[in-house]
Write a protein that holds these residues in place. Structure first.
Motif, PDB file in Angstrom:
ATOM      1  N   ASP A 201       0.633  -1.096  -0.041  1.00 53.63           N
ATOM      2  CA  ASP A 201       0.037   0.018  -0.025  1.00 53.63           C
ATOM      3  C   ASP A 201       1.049   1.384   0.015  1.00 53.63           C
ATOM      4  O   ASP A 201       1.983   1.217   0.000  1.00 53.63           O
ATOM      5  N   GLU A 202       0.142   2.516   0.305  1.00 58.86           N
ATOM      6  CA  GLU A 202       0.921   3.709   0.191  1.00 58.86           C
ATOM      7  C   GLU A 202       2.057   3.753   1.290  1.00 58.86           C
ATOM      8  O   GLU A 202       3.300   4.133   1.105  1.00 58.86           O
ATOM      9  N   GLN A 205       5.059   1.734   0.242  1.00 55.18           N
ATOM     10  CA  GLN A 205       5.735   2.683  -1.111  1.00 55.18           C
ATOM     11  C   GLN A 205       6.466   3.663  -0.560  1.00 55.18           C
ATOM     12  O   GLN A 205       7.597   3.906  -0.910  1.00 55.18           O
ATOM     13  N   TRP A 206       6.005   4.318   0.341  1.00 61.37           N
ATOM     14  CA  TRP A 206       6.877   5.529   1.011  1.00 61.37           C
ATOM     15  C   TRP A 206       7.885   4.872   1.584  1.00 61.37           C
ATOM     16  O   TRP A 206       9.095   5.513   1.618  1.00 61.37           O
TER      17      TRP A 206
END
Length: 582
Positions: A201-202, A205-206
């Protein structure tokens, strides 16, 4: 004759007492603080810290040291990154972890809620890391990247790289790369789990973007990756080899009046006491390991010899004055000053520590003694017995008033003024920072309600400076400011006058009488001092009036000497006075 059973019972009791004796002996090593700590390396949004000593929840600053018992939490739309040696822990929004244990052998983390990604790049970080939830414990089996989620329904573990092992009540399984495992308690209270494919999820990815932004470290040849905060050195500075100090790291884009331990504040962190918290994004490793040096007019950080796991220190500085003490201050308020330690200047802890702990802190900067490791625990002074290098340099001195010490409010002055160095001249250097009472006053508490000051006997003041010579100016700021940075600590300073000029200045001092002024009442006429039985000194004999020199009597002939002896016998009744002929 004693019964055999009685003898056996006595022998068994004696054997048990001998086996338990070593366990009951006190050990200084048990009281040593941990050599490994964590820090808040990056944050965005509201990040909070709850210390283990019962303090209130407060906003966590950048570069805050983290130790056992600290609780870190994030607010909504907030994220944080924690570094413990080589490992990196990243928190998502609305997450909360407790650092149950951080020491040289284990990093035990309890996830109370939210999401956490752990990056374990080295074998040491993999072996020492343990994560706990309400369902059980997760042990990494390989170096890699792991994610942990905790909500009301249970815990989820995802392995991006490496392998993970879970152990709970009657349940144990492995989570390999690319897999995800969901663990929960069923209606009967028994553990159950389900395996699935790892999702992204985000937040994932961060975290991956953060890893890609950190290229291969150029600092690894000079410092160990297990040094907390070493990951940020390459992004904010450059390395240079020097003939006197070896590898030196020079930070970029510094102000002209910048100095080490000036852009930040002091905070009380148990069990060390006062710890320096720097405001620079790289301001952790250079303030808690190594030494600082001025090389060719620029400040640089010298880590010393590369150690596999260096030992943390709260601040490698020397102190002048003590807040709350009786030492005079600047103006009407008491003040305290500090300066960075230079290479080959030993650091003496002010907290409870064993001699081996002291040796490990100073090991990168002390000479080796054969194969036995670094030399014994040093005193708070230069390793070669010379005074501190930056004791009298205004560009290295930082000052804070007693009541402002430890505050983080804006406007607290740390930059020294031109007259501060003159005010602090002659005051004794200390290895001991201010006591806990100053921290309690900074927080608005009553100092009389308990104290966590170091135990008696651990305060080791530094060697006192020699007294001022008569007739010599005690301090000259223009001489100090114009002095070139010292690069050779084995030779005397070039800005000090030679011994011959000092001797001549002392001998040429003549007393003089000052005319009385209106602000100073006239003094009575000086009287001759009373005679003393002690012999006058060489300086007093030199100031006396020259005495009359007696000329030797002329040499007499043999007939004259016989005539003189006959005259003496007749005069003194037959007793002759022998005189040495000249």
């Amino acid at each position: 004759m004693l019964d055999l059973s009685i003898f056996l019972r006595r022998y068994r009791a004696l054997a048990l007492a001998l086996l338990a004796a070593p366990l009951a002996l006190p050990s200084f090593a048990q009281h040593d603080p941990p050599g490994r700590v964590g820090r808040i390396a990056w944050m965005s949004g509201d990040v909070y810290l709850n210390p283990p000593d019962g303090g209130e929840l407060s906003a966590a600053p950048l570069n805050q040291p983290l130790t056992s018992g600290d609780v870190v939490s994030t607010g909504s739309d907030a994220r944080a990154e924690i570094q413990v040696g080589a490992m990196t822990l990243r928190l998502d929004a609305n997450s909360r972890i407790e650092l149950v244990r951080i020491d040289d052998g284990l990093v035990r983390v309890l996830l109370n809620g939210g999401r956490l990604i752990a990056r374990l790049p080295s074998e040491d970080s993999r072996r020492d890391f343990v994560l706990e939830t309400g369902q059980g414990r997760f042990f990494p089996r390989d170096t890699g990247v792991y994610r942990f989620d905790l909500d009301d329904g249970g815990a989820t573990a995802t392995t991006y790289f490496g392998s993970l092992r879970f152990e709970g009540q009657d349940v144990a399984f492995d989570v390999n790369a690319g897999q995800s495992a969901r663990v929960w308690n069923d209606a009967a209270g028994q553990l159950d789990y389900r395996m699935a494919q790892g999702a992204s999820d985000e937040f994932t990815q961060w975290s991956a973007a953060r890893d890609q932004s950190q290229p291969a470290s150029a600092s690894s040849p000079y410092v160990s990756p297990e040094m907390t905060g070493a990951q940020d050195l390459d992004a904010y500075g450059d390395w240079s080899e020097t003939p006197d100090y070896g590898a030196v790291w020079f930070p970029r884009a510094l102000a002209s009046d910048w100095a080490p331990y000036r852009n930040g504040h002091w905070a009380w962190v148990s069990p060390w006491g006062w710890n320096w918290i720097g405001y620079e994004p790289w301001g952790f490793a250079p303030y808690h390991y190594g030494r600082w040096v001025r090389h060719r007019g620029a400040w640089g950080w010298a880590p010393g010899r590369r150690m596999a796991r260096p030992v943390y220190a709260p601040a490698l500085v020397g102190w002048i004055g003590t807040p709350g003490g009786a030492s005079p201050g600047i103006g009407t308020a008491r003040s305290v000053a500090w300066f960075p330690l230079a290479p080959r200047e030993a650091y003496t802890p002010f907290y409870r520590a064993s001699p081996s702990h002291v040796r490990l802190i100073n090991a990168p900067h002390l000479p080796r003694s054969g194969n036995a490791g670094p030399t014994a625990a040093p005193s708070q002074d230069a390793a070669d017995g010379r005074p501190f290098a930056y004791r009298h340099e205004l560009g290295a001195l930082s000052v804070a008033s007693d009541d402002a010490f430890g505050h983080r409010r804006p406007g607290v002055r740390i930059m020294p003024r031109p007259g501060d160095a003159r005010e602090f001249h002659g005051r004794e250097e200390h290895s001991v920072p201010p006591a806990r009472e100053a921290a309690r006053r900074a927080q608005g508490a009553d100092p009389s309600q308990g104290s966590d000051s170091p135990r008696p006997g651990m305060d080791r003041p530094a060697r006192k400076p020699p007294p001022d010579t008569a007739g010599e100016t005690p301090f000259r700021r223009d001489r100090m400011e114009s002095a070139a940075p010292r690069t050779d600590f084995t030779a005397p300073r070039s800005d000090s006058p030679p011994p011959e000029s000092r001797r001549e200045r002392r001998e040429n001092v003549t007393p003089r009488t000052l005319a009385p002024t209106s602000a100073q009442p006239p003094r009575p006429a000086m009287q001759a001092p009373a005679k003393s039985r002690t012999a006058p000194s060489a300086r007093e004999r030199g100031r006396e009036r020259p005495r009359e020199v007696r000329r030797p009597e002329p040499r007499r002939s043999a007939s004259q000497r016989i005539e003189r002896r006959t005259h003496d016998r007749q005069r003194h009744g037959g007793s002759a006075i022998r005189r040495q002929s000249r």
